[in-house]
Design a protein around this motif. Structure first.
Motif, PDB file in Angstrom:
ATOM      1  N   GLU A 283       0.833  -1.205   0.000  1.00 44.87           N
ATOM      2  CA  GLU A 283       0.000   0.000   0.000  1.00 44.87           C
ATOM      3  C   GLU A 283       0.869   1.256   0.000  1.00 44.87           C
ATOM      4  O   GLU A 283       0.548   2.246  -0.676  1.00 44.87           O
ATOM      5  CB  GLU A 283      -0.927  -0.008   1.209  1.00 44.87           C
ATOM      6  CG  GLU A 283      -2.025  -1.073   1.127  1.00 44.87           C
ATOM      7  CD  GLU A 283      -2.796  -1.206   2.429  1.00 44.87           C
ATOM      8  OE1 GLU A 283      -3.938  -1.669   2.382  1.00 44.87           O
ATOM      9  OE2 GLU A 283      -2.223  -0.867   3.499  1.00 44.87           O
ATOM     10  N   THR A 284       1.954   1.224   0.764  1.00 41.72           N
ATOM     11  CA  THR A 284       2.866   2.371   0.789  1.00 41.72           C
ATOM     12  C   THR A 284       3.491   2.600  -0.579  1.00 41.72           C
ATOM     13  O   THR A 284       3.618   3.745  -1.041  1.00 41.72           O
ATOM     14  CB  THR A 284       3.965   2.152   1.839  1.00 41.72           C
ATOM     15  OG1 THR A 284       3.358   1.974   3.127  1.00 41.72           O
ATOM     16  CG2 THR A 284       4.916   3.338   1.892  1.00 41.72           C
ATOM     17  N   GLN A 285       3.887   1.520  -1.242  1.00 51.72           N
ATOM     18  CA  GLN A 285       4.462   1.633  -2.578  1.00 51.72           C
ATOM     19  C   GLN A 285       3.434   2.161  -3.572  1.00 51.72           C
ATOM     20  O   GLN A 285       3.766   2.955  -4.468  1.00 51.72           O
ATOM     21  CB  GLN A 285       4.986   0.273  -3.051  1.00 51.72           C
ATOM     22  CG  GLN A 285       6.246  -0.188  -2.327  1.00 51.72           C
ATOM     23  CD  GLN A 285       7.399   0.800  -2.495  1.00 51.72           C
ATOM     24  OE1 GLN A 285       7.806   1.479  -1.565  1.00 51.72           O
ATOM     25  NE2 GLN A 285       7.926   0.869  -3.715  1.00 51.72           N
ATOM     26  N   LYS A 286       2.208   1.741  -3.423  1.00 55.41           N
ATOM     27  CA  LYS A 286       1.141   2.228  -4.297  1.00 55.41           C
ATOM     28  C   LYS A 286       0.953   3.736  -4.125  1.00 55.41           C
ATOM     29  O   LYS A 286       0.767   4.475  -5.111  1.00 55.41           O
ATOM     30  CB  LYS A 286      -0.162   1.494  -3.985  1.00 55.41           C
ATOM     31  CG  LYS A 286      -1.320   1.876  -4.895  1.00 55.41           C
ATOM     32  CD  LYS A 286      -2.566   1.080  -4.533  1.00 55.41           C
ATOM     33  CE  LYS A 286      -3.733   1.496  -5.429  1.00 55.41           C
ATOM     34  NZ  LYS A 286      -4.978   0.731  -5.092  1.00 55.41           N
ATOM     35  N   ASN A 287       1.000   4.210  -2.879  1.00 57.56           N
ATOM     36  CA  ASN A 287       0.885   5.651  -2.617  1.00 57.56           C
ATOM     37  C   ASN A 287       2.057   6.415  -3.233  1.00 57.56           C
ATOM     38  O   ASN A 287       1.888   7.516  -3.760  1.00 57.56           O
ATOM     39  CB  ASN A 287       0.830   5.913  -1.114  1.00 57.56           C
ATOM     40  CG  ASN A 287      -0.437   5.374  -0.483  1.00 57.56           C
ATOM     41  OD1 ASN A 287      -1.450   5.178  -1.153  1.00 57.56           O
ATOM     42  ND2 ASN A 287      -0.395   5.113   0.808  1.00 57.56           N
ATOM     43  N   LYS A 288       3.240   5.809  -3.157  1.00 53.96           N
ATOM     44  CA  LYS A 288       4.426   6.445  -3.723  1.00 53.96           C
ATOM     45  C   LYS A 288       4.304   6.566  -5.245  1.00 53.96           C
ATOM     46  O   LYS A 288       4.632   7.613  -5.826  1.00 53.96           O
ATOM     47  CB  LYS A 288       5.664   5.632  -3.359  1.00 53.96           C
ATOM     48  CG  LYS A 288       6.977   6.213  -3.871  1.00 53.96           C
ATOM     49  CD  LYS A 288       8.155   5.366  -3.400  1.00 53.96           C
ATOM     50  CE  LYS A 288       9.475   5.932  -3.913  1.00 53.96           C
ATOM     51  NZ  LYS A 288      10.633   5.123  -3.443  1.00 53.96           N
ATOM     52  N   ILE A 289       3.826   5.513  -5.881  1.00 53.00           N
ATOM     53  CA  ILE A 289       3.659   5.527  -7.342  1.00 53.00           C
ATOM     54  C   ILE A 289       2.615   6.568  -7.747  1.00 53.00           C
ATOM     55  O   ILE A 289       2.790   7.296  -8.740  1.00 53.00           O
ATOM     56  CB  ILE A 289       3.262   4.122  -7.838  1.00 53.00           C
ATOM     57  CG1 ILE A 289       4.425   3.152  -7.636  1.00 53.00           C
ATOM     58  CG2 ILE A 289       2.848   4.161  -9.303  1.00 53.00           C
ATOM     59  CD1 ILE A 289       4.061   1.699  -7.914  1.00 53.00           C
ATOM     60  N   ALA A 290       1.524   6.649  -6.982  1.00 50.07           N
ATOM     61  CA  ALA A 290       0.482   7.634  -7.278  1.00 50.07           C
ATOM     62  C   ALA A 290       1.026   9.054  -7.156  1.00 50.07           C
ATOM     63  O   ALA A 290       0.687   9.935  -7.960  1.00 50.07           O
ATOM     64  CB  ALA A 290      -0.710   7.441  -6.344  1.00 50.07           C
ATOM     65  N   PHE A 291       1.892   9.277  -6.162  1.00 51.63           N
ATOM     66  CA  PHE A 291       2.477  10.612  -6.000  1.00 51.63           C
ATOM     67  C   PHE A 291       3.454  10.915  -7.137  1.00 51.63           C
ATOM     68  O   PHE A 291       3.475  12.033  -7.669  1.00 51.63           O
ATOM     69  CB  PHE A 291       3.188  10.705  -4.652  1.00 51.63           C
ATOM     70  CG  PHE A 291       3.773  12.054  -4.360  1.00 51.63           C
ATOM     71  CD1 PHE A 291       2.959  13.125  -4.044  1.00 51.63           C
ATOM     72  CD2 PHE A 291       5.141  12.269  -4.414  1.00 51.63           C
ATOM     73  CE1 PHE A 291       3.490  14.384  -3.789  1.00 51.63           C
ATOM     74  CE2 PHE A 291       5.691  13.509  -4.152  1.00 51.63           C
ATOM     75  CZ  PHE A 291       4.852  14.577  -3.836  1.00 51.63           C
ATOM     76  N   LEU A 292       4.236   9.925  -7.509  1.00 49.00           N
ATOM     77  CA  LEU A 292       5.183  10.109  -8.627  1.00 49.00           C
ATOM     78  C   LEU A 292       4.464  10.434  -9.928  1.00 49.00           C
ATOM     79  O   LEU A 292       5.006  11.133 -10.791  1.00 49.00           O
ATOM     80  CB  LEU A 292       6.035   8.852  -8.806  1.00 49.00           C
ATOM     81  CG  LEU A 292       7.312   8.758  -7.968  1.00 49.00           C
ATOM     82  CD1 LEU A 292       7.938   7.375  -8.098  1.00 49.00           C
ATOM     83  CD2 LEU A 292       8.305   9.841  -8.380  1.00 49.00           C
ATOM     84  N   SER A 293       3.241   9.925 -10.084  1.00 50.37           N
ATOM     85  CA  SER A 293       2.495  10.174 -11.323  1.00 50.37           C
ATOM     86  C   SER A 293       2.134  11.636 -11.497  1.00 50.37           C
ATOM     87  O   SER A 293       1.774  12.071 -12.599  1.00 50.37           O
ATOM     88  CB  SER A 293       1.218   9.320 -11.344  1.00 50.37           C
ATOM     89  OG  SER A 293       0.280   9.782 -10.375  1.00 50.37           O
TER      90      SER A 293
END
Length: 429
Positions: free
Chosen positions: A26-36
């Protein structure tokens, strides 16, 4: 006329990096969403360590080019403890000629095209700024109103406050969205109308302070919205238990034998609800703790801003939010937690009452079964005892037909003995 020199629009967006009990995925998913939200290929330096304020890229600002050659802008990503913060800045390149307030609509369109909706934001704040021309006298309040209307076509705001910042006028507009209705976010807009270029350039030094202040503010309002959802869930849990309790409290409920099995299911159901209720109650306390921590950080950051700014500046409207968080949000949460804890005790009492009913019913059933076994045992024992003697019954009952049916005779005697044994138990027990 509502013209400003060097109109600049900033959007401050905030999203959670590591929510409560978040898994690594979930943390990695949040990071990817922010990077987008950032340009393709952007790398961020995001360590797992706790940090109050960390710049995520080198250089800290990532410039972007607009299709409109008159505009310029940049991204500025940071992490504030468990929260990602992103500032998207867009301004008119011309720093000498006054621009109409409607230019903010163009700036907003540019920023909206760069803000991807897949990021689940906990809140956002718009900051509009520009400085006045020396050649014309203009009312800062009228300009701020026109700028707001240019930014949001609905022209709808709930509250407007004003103050002074760096010797210039500053305004706060709050959107009409109601937190008690659990809207996704309240609209928060700050408009700074600087009196001259020097004040505008000095204001650029405060962007990191605004980043922190707006973060704490948005986290407080977000936590309060979450607490309203949790409260609704708690009320639903309580109502479900009440519905089950009313079924069991019916006057003839326990007289129906088939309801014993139903009662066990109801008890298990209420136990499951109680477990969820307890978890939600902890969540409610957790949201209160989030508000307390971020309110303290908000007040600390606001004091730093006041120390850096002019001593004569009036930022009361920012301090009013502290009062709102203390006197409404925290007070309401405190009362909710107290009430829901009383509800928890009532739920536990309900479970204990139902469990007691079930235990009494079970004991009665066990006693009846034991009586049945005892009576049957007495009858069987009697039949067994009569098995051999009945062979010689002809010597005793030679003139009757009883001896022609020895098994029936033994069984009848066993039934009579069993019935007598049952009557005796009833009198003695």
């Amino acid at each position: 006329m509502s013209d400003l020199i060097y109109p600049t629009l900033d959007l401050f967006i905030y999203a959670l990096n590591t929510p409560l009990n978040a898994t690594y995925e979930e943390t990695q998913k949040n990071k990817i969403a922010f990077l987008s939200q950032l340009p393709d290929g952007t790398q961020i330096d995001d360590s797992d360590s706790e940090t109050e304020y960390s710049k995520l890229t080198k250089p800290a600002q990532i410039d972007f080019k607009s299709n409109d050659e008159e505009l310029e802008g940049y991204y500025y990503p940071v992490r504030l403890n468990d929260t990602y913060g992103l500032q998207i800045d867009c301004s008119v390149k011309n720093q000498t000629d006054p621009q109409p307030a409607k230019r903010f609509k163009t700036l907003k369109t540019e920023i909206d095209s760069r803000h991807h909706k897949e990021l689940v934001a906990i809140g956002q704040t718009w900051l509009l700024s520009g400085y006045l021309s020396k050649d014309f006298f203009q009312n800062p309040e009228d300009i701020a109103q026109d700028c707001y209307y240019a930014l949001f076509e609905d022209n709808n705001y709930q509250q407007k406050s004003s103050g002074t910042f760096l010797g210039s006028s500053i305004f706060e507009f709050l959107g009409s969205r109601n937190l008690d209705r659990n809207e996704s976010s309240d609209r928060h807009v700050i408009i700074a109308i600087y009196s001259n270029r020097e004040s505008a350039e000095k204001a650029a030094e405060f962007y990191s302070d605004w980043m922190g202040l707006f973060c704490y503010r948005n986290k407080i309002t977000w936590a309060y919205r979450q607490s309203r959802l949790v409260k609704e869930s708690l009320i639903k849990h309580y109502k479900k238990v009440e519905e089950n309790r009313k079924i069991i409290d019916q006057s003839d409920y326990w007289q129906k034998k088939q309801n014993f099995a139903i009662s066990r299911k109801i008890l298990n159901n209420i136990s499951d609800i109680l477990q969820q209720y307890t978890i939600d109650l902890l969540k409610l306390s957790f949201q209160k703790k989030i508000i307390e921590i971020n309110l303290s950080n908000y007040q600390t950051r606001l004091n730093l801003i006041k120390e850096k700014a002019n001593r004569s500046d009036r930022l009361d409207f920012l301090e009013n939010f502290s009062d709102l968080a203390t006197k409404k949000y925290l007070l309401q949460l405190t009362k909710d937690i107290e009430n829901m804890q009383l509800g928890l005790q009532l739920l536990k009492d309900t479970i204990n009452a139902i469990r007691s009913h079930i235990e009494v019913e079970k004991a009665a059933r066990d006693r009846n079964f034991q009586e049945f076994v005892a009576v049957v045992g007495a009858g069987v024992a009697t039949v067994s005892l009569l098995k051999e003697p009945v062979k010689d019954c002809k010597d005793i009952f030679s003139k009757t037909d009883i001896c022609n049916y020895p098994f029936s005779f033994s069984l009848a005697i066993g039934v009579l003995v069993g019935f007598g044994f049952w009557l005796l138990r009833k009198r003695l027990l």
